[in-house]
Motif scaffolding. Structure first.
Motif, mmCIF file in Angstrom:
data_model
loop_
_atom_site.group_PDB
_atom_site.id
_atom_site.type_symbol
_atom_site.label_atom_id
_atom_site.label_comp_id
_atom_site.label_asym_id
_atom_site.label_seq_id
_atom_site.Cartn_x
_atom_site.Cartn_y
_atom_site.Cartn_z
ATOM 1 N N PRO A 51 6.815 -7.978 -22.313
ATOM 2 C CA PRO A 51 7.572 -7.497 -21.161
ATOM 3 C C PRO A 51 7.366 -8.431 -19.973
ATOM 4 C CG PRO A 51 5.867 -5.917 -21.820
ATOM 5 C CD PRO A 51 5.827 -7.041 -22.778
ATOM 6 N N PRO A 52 8.373 -8.583 -19.133
ATOM 7 C CA PRO A 52 8.249 -9.528 -18.015
ATOM 8 C C PRO A 52 7.189 -9.118 -17.002
ATOM 9 C CG PRO A 52 10.280 -8.268 -17.856
ATOM 10 C CD PRO A 52 9.672 -7.933 -19.169
ATOM 11 N N LYS A 53 6.919 -7.829 -16.923
ATOM 12 C CA LYS A 53 5.888 -7.359 -15.995
ATOM 13 C C LYS A 53 4.865 -6.554 -16.776
ATOM 14 C CE LYS A 53 8.698 -6.824 -11.872
ATOM 15 N NZ LYS A 53 9.172 -5.863 -10.869
ATOM 16 N N ALA A 54 3.683 -6.481 -16.201
ATOM 17 C CA ALA A 54 2.640 -5.681 -16.834
ATOM 18 C C ALA A 54 3.038 -4.208 -16.803
ATOM 19 C CB ALA A 54 1.318 -5.886 -16.102
ATOM 20 N N GLU A 55 2.675 -3.500 -17.853
ATOM 21 C CA GLU A 55 2.971 -2.069 -17.911
ATOM 22 C C GLU A 55 1.867 -1.253 -17.242
ATOM 23 O OE1 GLU A 55 5.767 -0.853 -19.143
ATOM 24 O OE2 GLU A 55 6.483 -2.836 -19.653
ATOM 25 N N VAL A 56 0.668 -1.809 -17.229
ATOM 26 C CA VAL A 56 -0.470 -1.126 -16.625
ATOM 27 C C VAL A 56 -1.059 -2.039 -15.565
ATOM 28 C CG1 VAL A 56 -2.742 -0.121 -17.026
ATOM 29 C CG2 VAL A 56 -0.993 0.055 -18.791
ATOM 30 N N ILE A 57 -1.300 -1.476 -14.407
ATOM 31 C CA ILE A 57 -1.894 -2.240 -13.308
ATOM 32 C C ILE A 57 -3.312 -1.751 -13.106
ATOM 33 C CG2 ILE A 57 -1.753 -2.733 -10.851
ATOM 34 C CD1 ILE A 57 1.281 -2.300 -11.127
ATOM 35 N N LEU A 58 -4.247 -2.674 -13.093
ATOM 36 C CA LEU A 58 -5.654 -2.364 -12.883
ATOM 37 C C LEU A 58 -6.053 -2.855 -11.502
ATOM 38 C CD1 LEU A 58 -8.486 -1.513 -13.843
ATOM 39 C CD2 LEU A 58 -8.701 -3.789 -14.838
ATOM 40 N N CYS A 59 -6.621 -1.972 -10.698
ATOM 41 C CA CYS A 59 -7.057 -2.344 -9.349
ATOM 42 C C CYS A 59 -8.452 -1.776 -9.144
ATOM 43 C CB CYS A 59 -6.078 -1.790 -8.320
ATOM 44 S SG CYS A 59 -6.321 -2.485 -6.685
ATOM 45 N N ARG A 60 -9.322 -2.585 -8.543
ATOM 46 C CA ARG A 60 -10.716 -2.171 -8.390
ATOM 47 C C ARG A 60 -11.173 -2.244 -6.934
ATOM 48 N NH1 ARG A 60 -12.620 -5.710 -13.390
ATOM 49 N NH2 ARG A 60 -12.215 -4.200 -15.024
ATOM 50 N N GLY A 61 -12.050 -1.327 -6.595
ATOM 51 C CA GLY A 61 -12.758 -1.355 -5.313
ATOM 52 C C GLY A 61 -11.852 -1.289 -4.108
ATOM 53 N N SER A 62 -12.267 -2.005 -3.080
ATOM 54 C CA SER A 62 -11.549 -1.959 -1.809
ATOM 55 C C SER A 62 -10.168 -2.602 -1.891
ATOM 56 C CB SER A 62 -12.378 -2.638 -0.713
ATOM 57 O OG SER A 62 -12.602 -3.993 -1.055
ATOM 58 N N ASP A 63 -9.918 -3.374 -2.956
ATOM 59 C CA ASP A 63 -8.566 -3.934 -3.133
ATOM 60 C C ASP A 63 -7.537 -2.819 -3.268
ATOM 61 O OD1 ASP A 63 -9.547 -6.486 -2.991
ATOM 62 O OD2 ASP A 63 -9.551 -6.807 -5.169
ATOM 63 N N CYS A 64 -7.948 -1.682 -3.813
ATOM 64 C CA CYS A 64 -7.023 -0.550 -3.975
ATOM 65 C C CYS A 64 -6.516 -0.080 -2.612
ATOM 66 C CB CYS A 64 -7.715 0.606 -4.691
ATOM 67 S SG CYS A 64 -8.256 0.225 -6.356
ATOM 68 N N LEU A 65 -7.405 -0.105 -1.630
ATOM 69 C CA LEU A 65 -7.002 0.340 -0.295
ATOM 70 C C LEU A 65 -6.057 -0.669 0.346
ATOM 71 C CD1 LEU A 65 -10.494 1.564 0.935
ATOM 72 C CD2 LEU A 65 -8.654 2.930 -0.090
ATOM 73 N N GLU A 66 -6.348 -1.947 0.159
ATOM 74 C CA GLU A 66 -5.500 -2.987 0.744
ATOM 75 C C GLU A 66 -4.134 -3.037 0.065
ATOM 76 O OE1 GLU A 66 -7.535 -6.720 0.743
ATOM 77 O OE2 GLU A 66 -9.378 -5.825 1.539
ATOM 78 N N LEU A 67 -4.099 -2.716 -1.224
ATOM 79 C CA LEU A 67 -2.846 -2.796 -1.986
ATOM 80 C C LEU A 67 -2.201 -1.427 -2.191
ATOM 81 C CD1 LEU A 67 -4.102 -5.324 -4.668
ATOM 82 C CD2 LEU A 67 -2.621 -5.813 -2.721
ATOM 83 N N LYS A 68 -2.541 -0.500 -1.339
ATOM 84 C CA LYS A 68 -2.059 0.880 -1.482
ATOM 85 C C LYS A 68 -0.537 0.943 -1.599
ATOM 86 C CE LYS A 68 -1.816 5.192 1.139
ATOM 87 N NZ LYS A 68 -2.247 5.844 2.389
ATOM 88 N N ASP A 69 0.170 0.311 -0.700
ATOM 89 C CA ASP A 69 1.638 0.370 -0.726
ATOM 90 C C ASP A 69 2.204 -0.266 -1.998
ATOM 91 O OD1 ASP A 69 1.675 1.688 1.684
ATOM 92 O OD2 ASP A 69 1.903 -0.157 2.854
ATOM 93 N N ASP A 70 1.604 -1.371 -2.423
ATOM 94 C CA ASP A 70 2.064 -2.024 -3.653
ATOM 95 C C ASP A 70 1.799 -1.143 -4.873
ATOM 96 O OD1 ASP A 70 2.895 -4.253 -2.236
ATOM 97 O OD2 ASP A 70 0.942 -5.233 -2.434
ATOM 98 N N LEU A 71 0.652 -0.464 -4.886
ATOM 99 C CA LEU A 71 0.340 0.430 -5.999
ATOM 100 C C LEU A 71 1.328 1.595 -6.053
ATOM 101 C CD1 LEU A 71 -3.559 0.574 -5.726
ATOM 102 C CD2 LEU A 71 -2.212 -0.528 -7.525
#
Length: 145
Positions: free
Chosen positions: A53-73
């Protein structure tokens, strides 16, 4: 080596289903072996060579990156992708805020939020994207509520 791999996958011209022996590991021996599904070489080749698939089906995010990438998640979740977040080391209030935002999105899409471990959570956009299998019990489909 590639030819050997194709032989193991049954994708060579010399592939012969008659060499395969299916045995039952049940003790009573009364269980019937499920019928083999006939697949042609072309079907097997298509299945193995299918493009990713052109994009990942599952996104893994860890630690404080989850807070920074909240909107993207949240955006990825709205697009139908699964999100696995590990909030280990994240401030409790900030982690709860993120989980609340994710819960709002999955509630709107009738998805589910599943606690995988003490600090890890799996968010699915639809309930049918995840099943929980427990050994010794019958499978409970769509148990990720």
């Amino acid at each position: 080596m590639l030819n050997r791999l194709f032989e193991l996958l049954g994708m060579t011209d010399d592939y012969d289903d008659d060499d395969i022996v299916i045995t039952s590991h049940k003790e009573n021996g009364l269980d019937k072996v499920p019928p083999m599904v006939e697949t042609s070489r072309e079907e097997r080749l298509e299945r193995v060579m299918r493009p990713l698939p052109p994009k990942a089906e599952v996104i893994l995010c860890r630690g404080s990156d989850c807070l920074e990438l909240k909107d993207d998640l949240l955006s990825a979740l709205r697009q139908g992708r699964l999100i696995l977040i590990d909030l280990q080391g994240v401030d409790l209030d900030l982690g709860n805020d993120l989980l609340t935002a994710i819960n709002e999105v999955i509630t709107a899409s009738k998805g589910s939020l599943l606690r995988v471990s003490r600090s890890s959570f799996l968010a699915t956009p639809v309930k049918t994207a995840c099943e929980e299998w427990v050994a010794g019990e019958e499978r409970q489909e769509n148990y990720c509520d």
